[in-house]
Design a protein around this motif. Structure first.
Motif, PDB file in Angstrom:
ATOM      1  N   GLN A 179       0.695  -1.043   0.162  1.00  0.00           N
ATOM      2  CA  GLN A 179      -0.041  -0.089  -0.073  1.00  0.00           C
ATOM      3  C   GLN A 179       0.777   1.164  -0.008  1.00  0.00           C
ATOM      4  O   GLN A 179       0.307   2.130  -0.729  1.00  0.00           O
ATOM      5  CB  GLN A 179      -0.796   0.017   1.244  1.00  0.00           C
ATOM      6  CG  GLN A 179      -1.920   1.156   1.188  1.00  0.00           C
ATOM      7  CD  GLN A 179      -2.722   1.278  -0.105  1.00  0.00           C
ATOM      8  OE1 GLN A 179      -3.336   0.323  -0.407  1.00  0.00           O
ATOM      9  NE2 GLN A 179      -2.895   2.204  -0.731  1.00  0.00           N
ATOM     10  N   THR A 183       0.753   3.833  -2.814  1.00  0.00           N
ATOM     11  CA  THR A 183       0.258   5.548  -2.585  1.00  0.00           C
ATOM     12  C   THR A 183       1.637   6.190  -3.334  1.00  0.00           C
ATOM     13  O   THR A 183       1.249   7.346  -3.984  1.00  0.00           O
ATOM     14  CB  THR A 183       0.380   5.599  -1.428  1.00  0.00           C
ATOM     15  OG1 THR A 183      -0.537   4.801  -0.643  1.00  0.00           O
ATOM     16  CG2 THR A 183       0.144   7.051  -0.670  1.00  0.00           C
ATOM     17  N   GLY A 228     -11.050  -7.105  -3.467  1.00  0.00           N
ATOM     18  CA  GLY A 228     -10.345  -6.166  -2.306  1.00  0.00           C
ATOM     19  C   GLY A 228      -9.195  -5.305  -3.028  1.00  0.00           C
ATOM     20  O   GLY A 228      -9.054  -4.147  -2.790  1.00  0.00           O
ATOM     21  N   PHE A 229      -8.333  -5.886  -3.919  1.00  0.00           N
ATOM     22  CA  PHE A 229      -7.343  -5.197  -4.603  1.00  0.00           C
ATOM     23  C   PHE A 229      -8.017  -4.181  -5.391  1.00  0.00           C
ATOM     24  O   PHE A 229      -7.618  -2.938  -5.527  1.00  0.00           O
ATOM     25  CB  PHE A 229      -6.582  -6.230  -5.310  1.00  0.00           C
ATOM     26  CG  PHE A 229      -5.623  -5.842  -6.434  1.00  0.00           C
ATOM     27  CD1 PHE A 229      -4.459  -5.005  -6.241  1.00  0.00           C
ATOM     28  CD2 PHE A 229      -6.006  -5.836  -7.752  1.00  0.00           C
ATOM     29  CE1 PHE A 229      -3.792  -4.547  -7.025  1.00  0.00           C
ATOM     30  CE2 PHE A 229      -5.355  -5.131  -8.725  1.00  0.00           C
ATOM     31  CZ  PHE A 229      -4.035  -4.547  -8.348  1.00  0.00           C
ATOM     32  N   GLU A 231     -10.912  -2.533  -5.241  1.00  0.00           N
ATOM     33  CA  GLU A 231     -11.338  -1.638  -4.345  1.00  0.00           C
ATOM     34  C   GLU A 231     -10.287  -0.780  -4.008  1.00  0.00           C
ATOM     35  O   GLU A 231     -10.490   0.630  -3.962  1.00  0.00           O
ATOM     36  CB  GLU A 231     -12.119  -2.077  -3.337  1.00  0.00           C
ATOM     37  CG  GLU A 231     -13.408  -2.844  -3.528  1.00  0.00           C
ATOM     38  CD  GLU A 231     -14.075  -3.520  -2.350  1.00  0.00           C
ATOM     39  OE1 GLU A 231     -15.183  -4.039  -2.515  1.00  0.00           O
ATOM     40  OE2 GLU A 231     -13.556  -4.002  -1.599  1.00  0.00           O
ATOM     41  N   ARG A 232      -8.866  -1.071  -3.446  1.00  0.00           N
ATOM     42  CA  ARG A 232      -7.939  -0.309  -3.027  1.00  0.00           C
ATOM     43  C   ARG A 232      -7.277   0.760  -4.378  1.00  0.00           C
ATOM     44  O   ARG A 232      -7.140   1.795  -3.980  1.00  0.00           O
ATOM     45  CB  ARG A 232      -6.919  -1.171  -2.426  1.00  0.00           C
ATOM     46  CG  ARG A 232      -7.365  -1.872  -1.091  1.00  0.00           C
ATOM     47  CD  ARG A 232      -5.955  -2.679  -0.460  1.00  0.00           C
ATOM     48  NE  ARG A 232      -5.483  -3.660  -1.294  1.00  0.00           N
ATOM     49  CZ  ARG A 232      -5.719  -4.930  -1.226  1.00  0.00           C
ATOM     50  NH1 ARG A 232      -7.081  -5.185  -0.497  1.00  0.00           N
ATOM     51  NH2 ARG A 232      -5.171  -6.028  -1.935  1.00  0.00           N
ATOM     52  N   VAL A 233      -7.154  -0.272  -5.427  1.00  0.00           N
ATOM     53  CA  VAL A 233      -6.755   0.777  -6.528  1.00  0.00           C
ATOM     54  C   VAL A 233      -7.593   1.761  -6.805  1.00  0.00           C
ATOM     55  O   VAL A 233      -7.271   3.035  -7.275  1.00  0.00           O
ATOM     56  CB  VAL A 233      -6.483  -0.335  -7.727  1.00  0.00           C
ATOM     57  CG1 VAL A 233      -5.754   0.499  -8.978  1.00  0.00           C
ATOM     58  CG2 VAL A 233      -5.289  -1.230  -7.536  1.00  0.00           C
ATOM     59  N   ALA A 235      -9.934   3.271  -5.019  1.00  0.00           N
ATOM     60  CA  ALA A 235      -9.871   4.345  -4.023  1.00  0.00           C
ATOM     61  C   ALA A 235      -8.488   5.269  -4.239  1.00  0.00           C
ATOM     62  O   ALA A 235      -8.570   6.354  -3.846  1.00  0.00           O
ATOM     63  CB  ALA A 235      -9.761   3.661  -2.690  1.00  0.00           C
ATOM     64  N   THR A 236      -7.290   4.646  -4.327  1.00  0.00           N
ATOM     65  CA  THR A 236      -6.178   5.381  -4.645  1.00  0.00           C
ATOM     66  C   THR A 236      -6.336   6.044  -5.923  1.00  0.00           C
ATOM     67  O   THR A 236      -5.680   7.420  -5.858  1.00  0.00           O
ATOM     68  CB  THR A 236      -5.050   4.272  -4.865  1.00  0.00           C
ATOM     69  OG1 THR A 236      -5.149   3.556  -3.945  1.00  0.00           O
ATOM     70  CG2 THR A 236      -3.761   5.046  -5.086  1.00  0.00           C
TER      71      THR A 236
END
Length: 386
Positions: A179, A183, A228-229, A231-233, A235-236
């Protein structure tokens, strides 16, 4: 969005590069010394040529064809600090199921003179955007090419990779966790995201990671982990584009721009809810290839937001078949039915035609024939839909 009685045409960004340009990129990637001045001149000339050809083919929203880059994400290693070394990406899980096909593909790639995406560098230090001049030069060169072509375009776009594809393809060998790496990559890429908008170009974020990584990095893990991956990308990405006009941003997602069985691809229905959280105005997805064209129906159940549009992949970038205009029209009409409004669809390609220099499957003469056919098919569909 398409306007009036016309369905606008565009594509995914990369277009065939001249042989001389491919040779220069291949030599540089192999560590050989090249004439950087000659490379810049070749890239500038190629950009002008592909912009003019897009106008002649009837493309409404063109790109610079990524002529001044060796690959759709590999180029960032030359504009950012922190990358070095090299590693080999694991092959797609599907090739384990088709060893004969995998061997034929391996032999074909071994004799191809181009730039592979599967031997990228790694993150070996802090990722920072350093060469803003190179980004500015690409934008200026594109705008000069648009002017030289004499106008006639509805808009224009330039691409930049998703932080997810950079972080997955360019292995983390420095950051304490993935993460933190993601970022910093996003913060660096934000330079290009903002620059595109400030130059009054549309920004296209290329995010094959949001589907492709399911059968690469996440091949041995549950689908829920991959979602989940995604969703994280997403969001980023949303953080990186915060404050930018969403109607000027499009997100391109695909399952990998290569010819293969693709029967290990994640279903669009599984990932679309997460992808749809991206705060962009347009999504671009492949619906021409025989593995995913049926999934246009998913939009009937998971609709776009009211201010969003869809670029419908209606041209396959991995086959030399030139789609008949009626085939293009049929695909667009079906998409309009599923989306619910023909004014919210555009005609596009499944992916780029040369996402990494020299690795494209379709020759330039066929590429331009395909794009002309797309224009004709879009006109046929518009005549029926409006």
């Amino acid at each position: 969005m398409s306007t009036g009685r016309r369905i606008l045409t565009t594509h995914a960004g990369s277009l065939p590069r001249p042989g001389r340009l491919v040779q220069l990129y291949a030599h540089r990637v192999n560590g050989e010394a090249i004439d950087e001045t000659a490379l810049a001149a070749e890239g500038e000339a190629a950009t002008r040529a592909v912009v003019a050809q897009q106008r002649d083919a009837g493309i409404d929203i063109p790109s610079d064809g990524e002529q001044v880059r060796e690959g759709f994400f590999l180029y960032v290693q030359r504009r950012m600090s922190g990358f070095g070394g090299k590693w080999t990406r694991r092959p797609s899980r599907e090739f384990e199921s088709y060893p004969e096909f995998a061997e034929v593909r391996r032999q074909a790639l071994a004799t191809t003179k181009g730039v592979t995406n599967f031997s990228p560098p790694m993150a070996v230090g802090p990722i920072r955007y350093e060469d803003r001049a190179a980004n500015a030069a690409e934008i200026d060169g594109f705008k000069d090419a648009l002017k030289a072509a004499g106008g006639g375009f509805a808009d224009a776009f330039i691409t930049a990779p998703s932080p997810g594809i950079v972080a997955m393809a360019m292995k983390n060998q420095y950051y304490p966790d993935d993460q933190a790496y993601l970022t910093d990559v996003a913060e660096a890429l934000k330079v290009e995201y903002v620059a595109a908008i400030e130059a009054r170009l549309m920004l296209q974020i290329d995010a094959p990671d949001l589907a492709l990584e399911r059968h690469l990095t996440y091949a041995d893990r549950p689908v829920a982990d991959f979602v989940g991956f995604v969703e994280r990308v997403v969001a980023t990405i949303n953080t990186a584009i915060e404050g930018l006009p969403r109607d000027r941003i499009r997100l391109h997602v695909c399952w990998g721009n290569y010819e293969g069985p693709h029967d290990h691809d994640v279903a669009l229905r599984d990932i679309l809810p997460a992808i749809a959280e991206a705060r962009v105005g347009t999504f671009m997805l492949p619906f021409a290839n025989p593995r995913h064209q049926h999934e246009i129906k998913v939009f009937r159940d998971i609709p776009l937001k009211k201010d969003q549009s869809l670029i419908v992949g209606c041209i396959d970038t991995q086959t030399a078949f030139v789609e008949h205009p009626e085939v293009v029209a049929d695909r667009l009409e079906r998409a309009a039915e599923m989306v619910g409004d023909p004014a919210r669809i555009l005609a596009g390609t499944d992916c780029g035609f040369d996402t990494s220099a020299g690795m494209g499957r379709v020759t330039a003469d066929v590429v331009w024939a395909k794009l002309r056919s797309m224009r004709q098919g879009a006109d046929i569909a518009a005549g029926r839909l409006f």
